[in-house]
Enzyme design. Structure first.
Site, short mmCIF file in Angstrom:
data_model
loop_
_atom_site.label_atom_id
_atom_site.label_comp_id
_atom_site.label_asym_id
_atom_site.label_seq_id
_atom_site.Cartn_x
_atom_site.Cartn_y
_atom_site.Cartn_z
N TRP A 1 42.41 25.30 42.40
CA TRP A 1 41.05 25.44 43.24
C TRP A 1 40.06 26.45 43.05
CZ3 TRP A 1 38.25 21.30 44.63
CH2 TRP A 1 37.36 21.52 45.56
N ASN A 2 40.68 27.67 43.05
CA ASN A 2 39.90 28.81 42.65
C ASN A 2 39.30 28.67 41.49
OD1 ASN A 2 40.78 30.02 45.15
ND2 ASN A 2 42.33 31.24 44.21
N SER A 3 39.93 28.49 40.41
CA SER A 3 39.39 28.08 38.93
C SER A 3 38.31 27.30 39.00
CB SER A 3 40.56 27.81 38.02
OG SER A 3 41.37 28.78 37.82
N HIS B 1 46.11 32.96 46.37
CA HIS B 1 46.20 33.25 47.94
C HIS B 1 45.56 34.69 48.39
CE1 HIS B 1 47.99 29.24 49.00
NE2 HIS B 1 48.13 29.38 47.50
N GLU C 1 35.16 28.72 40.48
CA GLU C 1 34.66 29.86 39.51
C GLU C 1 34.00 29.09 38.48
OE1 GLU C 1 37.16 32.86 38.04
OE2 GLU C 1 38.17 33.60 40.12
N HIS D 1 43.50 24.36 34.19
CA HIS D 1 44.64 23.85 35.03
C HIS D 1 44.46 23.15 36.46
CE1 HIS D 1 44.16 27.33 36.82
NE2 HIS D 1 45.12 27.48 37.85
N ASP E 1 47.41 31.78 56.28
CA ASP E 1 47.45 31.24 55.03
C ASP E 1 47.83 29.43 55.38
OD1 ASP E 1 47.50 31.53 51.74
OD2 ASP E 1 49.10 29.98 52.70
N ALA F 1 43.84 37.04 31.04
CA ALA F 1 42.36 36.82 30.74
C ALA F 1 41.48 37.14 31.95
CB ALA F 1 42.09 35.45 30.43
#
Length: 491
Positions: free
Chosen positions: A378-380, A16, A383, A375, A126, A358
């Site tokens: 959403w950010n991953s 966030h 990316e 996992h 947020d 990492a």
């Protein structure tokens, strides 16, 4: 020229915070009369020195901070320290409302007494900060939500809130439902068990959906997604009567890498050197987020699968906090061998590396990376799309099961490890995924994902164009800024 300033309030969670910083830079880079003050809450910690959000910021997007983005660290008076409490983040935010009110009053007073002619234009809150709508109202300015997950998740939660409030539906009852359920915004029916744990637990669903109900009182909702990625959920949100305007302005991702921490800089250097020696698209990268955790039995099953598969691998393995605590996972350090099979590191030394923290964006952006076991935060996901890397979905907590189903079933962008796996705080599946199942998923990811690679390559190109002039996200961001400007003219 008179300037407008917005107050941006993220929760003190890594994803966030990073997304909020990137949004702030995006906004001020587009509007030269705009400045943003980010108010930072402190995450309670058992460490007497506490856990400062500045540490996370220094290690991330600080390189690209704009001079019109500033930070105010809110005081921690210790009024709320129970990190095991139900709806922890929502209750933490509520405890900070008086501090936010005082901080904004001070900012407004400083602007009135200066020659800068800066005026408060609104609050950008947020997704867990909806209780601060009341604070924005007290200053007579509009509030907007910054939603850091998918538009599908947003639509689903607003629909569940409506089912509860307008149709007296026991939403938590979906936990024990074996049926698949049709929800607006989804082409495929959803198993009830993939809903976020906060919805499925009777002791948390009330306050959680109350938080979403307050979204309806805001002026608009900024979502970290883009039209071409989620056309169906966005169509539902934009056509649903009574909802605020939705602005899909993503993908907002941290693609600049990490800096400001000498230890992490060294990790980045060593990982890059290792990747440089590997063939193109040959490495499977396993990373499970800032709070991802597995027990020792599951760690060993992953290790066995990697050894048997014989693919090159880079595995971010971290020690978790106790299961009743919310907080970042930690590196194992010299204790790494305690959780891995005897001799695993020696036998796999030629094809793989096990690391702690990492540098995810650097790894995903490297030509040697050919697959991403994620996992499904959403950010991953964003990316992975930004760099065009095919994924294998292994959700763990929060809304990740929903994200994984969307990624695998709705979009066809990922293979599946186990969509219904869950190690949520206070709500766990009790399942250990076998090395055979993990190995099969990795093999499918690395060898049988031709169509996924094609789709990912296409989406990668789209994701890099939507924020360019006339792109869908560029247009949406412009509409948001016009709304802020129009509100200022009315004031």
């Amino acid at each position: 020229m008179a300037q407008t300033f917005l107050v941006l309030i993220p929760i003190p969670g890594t994803g966030h915070l990073f997304s909020a910083v990137e949004l702030a830079n995006l906004l001020v880079g587009r509007d030269h009369s705009l400045s943003i003050t980010v108010l930072l809450m402190k995450l309670p910690s058992d460490n007497p020195k506490g856990e400062s959000p500045s540490a996370a910021l220094d290690a991330s997007a600080v390189q690209v901070l704009h001079p019109r983005v500033s930070f105010v660290y809110l005081p921690d008076d210790g009024t709320f320290r129970d990190m095991a409490a139900n709806n922890f983040y929502i209750r933490l935010v509520e405890s900070y409302c008086p501090h936010v009110s005082r901080a904004v009053a001070k900012l407004a007073s400083e602007c009135n007494s200066s020659s800068l002619q800066r005026r408060l234009g609104g609050f950008v809150l947020d997704m867990f900060c909806a209780s601060m709508v009341d604070v924005a109202n007290s200053f007579g300015v509009p509030s907007y939500i910054f939603f850091t997950s998918s538009s599908a998740m947003l639509g689903l939660m607003l629909h569940l809130q409506e089912l509860r409030d307008d149709h007296s539906k026991d939403v938590a009852g979906y936990r024990n439902s074996g049926e698949e359920l049709a929800f607006p915004g989804f082409a495929c029916p959803l198993p009830g068990k993939v809903l976020p744990a906060l919805v499925l637990r009777p002791e948390t669903v009330g306050l959680f959906l109350d938080n979403f109900r307050r979204f309806r009182e805001t002026r608009g909702i900024i979502v970290n997604t883009f039209l071409e990625l989620e056309p169906q959920p966005l169509k539902f949100l934009q056509s649903e009567p009574g909802l605020p305007k939705v602005y899909p302005v993503g993908p907002i991702v941290n693609v600049w890498g990490s800096s400001g921490d000498s230890t992490r800089t060294q990790v980045c250097h060593e990982v890059a050197k290792w990747l440089d020696r590997q063939p193109e698209a040959s490495v499977v990268f396993l990373c499970f987020g800032s709070m991802g955790r597995f027990d020792e039995d599951q760690v060993r099953e992953i290790a066995i699968a990697l050894e048997k598969c014989k693919y090159r691998f880079l595995w971010s393995l971290r020690r978790s906090q106790p299961k009743d605590k919310i907080g970042l996972s930690r590196d194992y350090g010299v204790d790494l061998r305690e959780v891995l099979p005897d001799g695993f590191l020696e036998r796999t030394a030629g094809i793989g590396r096990v690391i702690g923290w990492a540098p995810q964006s650097e790894i995903l952006g490297h030509p040697s990376t050919g697959g991403f076991v994620s996992h499904c935060g959403w950010n991953s996901i964003l990316e992975g799309i930004w760099f065009g890397v095919p994924m294998a979905a292994w959700p763990i907590y929060a809304e990740q099961q929903l994200n994984a189903l969307q990624l695998v079933k709705e979009m066809g962008l990922a293979t599946e490890v186990r969509i219904d796996y869950r190690r949520d705080f206070k709500m766990e599946s009790g399942v250990t995924v076998s090395s055979k199942e993990i190995g099969q998923a990795i093999q499918a990811l690395m060898e049988e994902s031709g169509e996924q690679r094609r789709k990912m390559g296409k989406l990668r190109d789209i994701s890099r164009n939507v924020q360019k002039e006339r792109g869908s996200s560029h247009v949406a961001l412009g509409e948001f800024l016009k709304d802020v400007s129009a509100n200022m003219k009315k004031a």
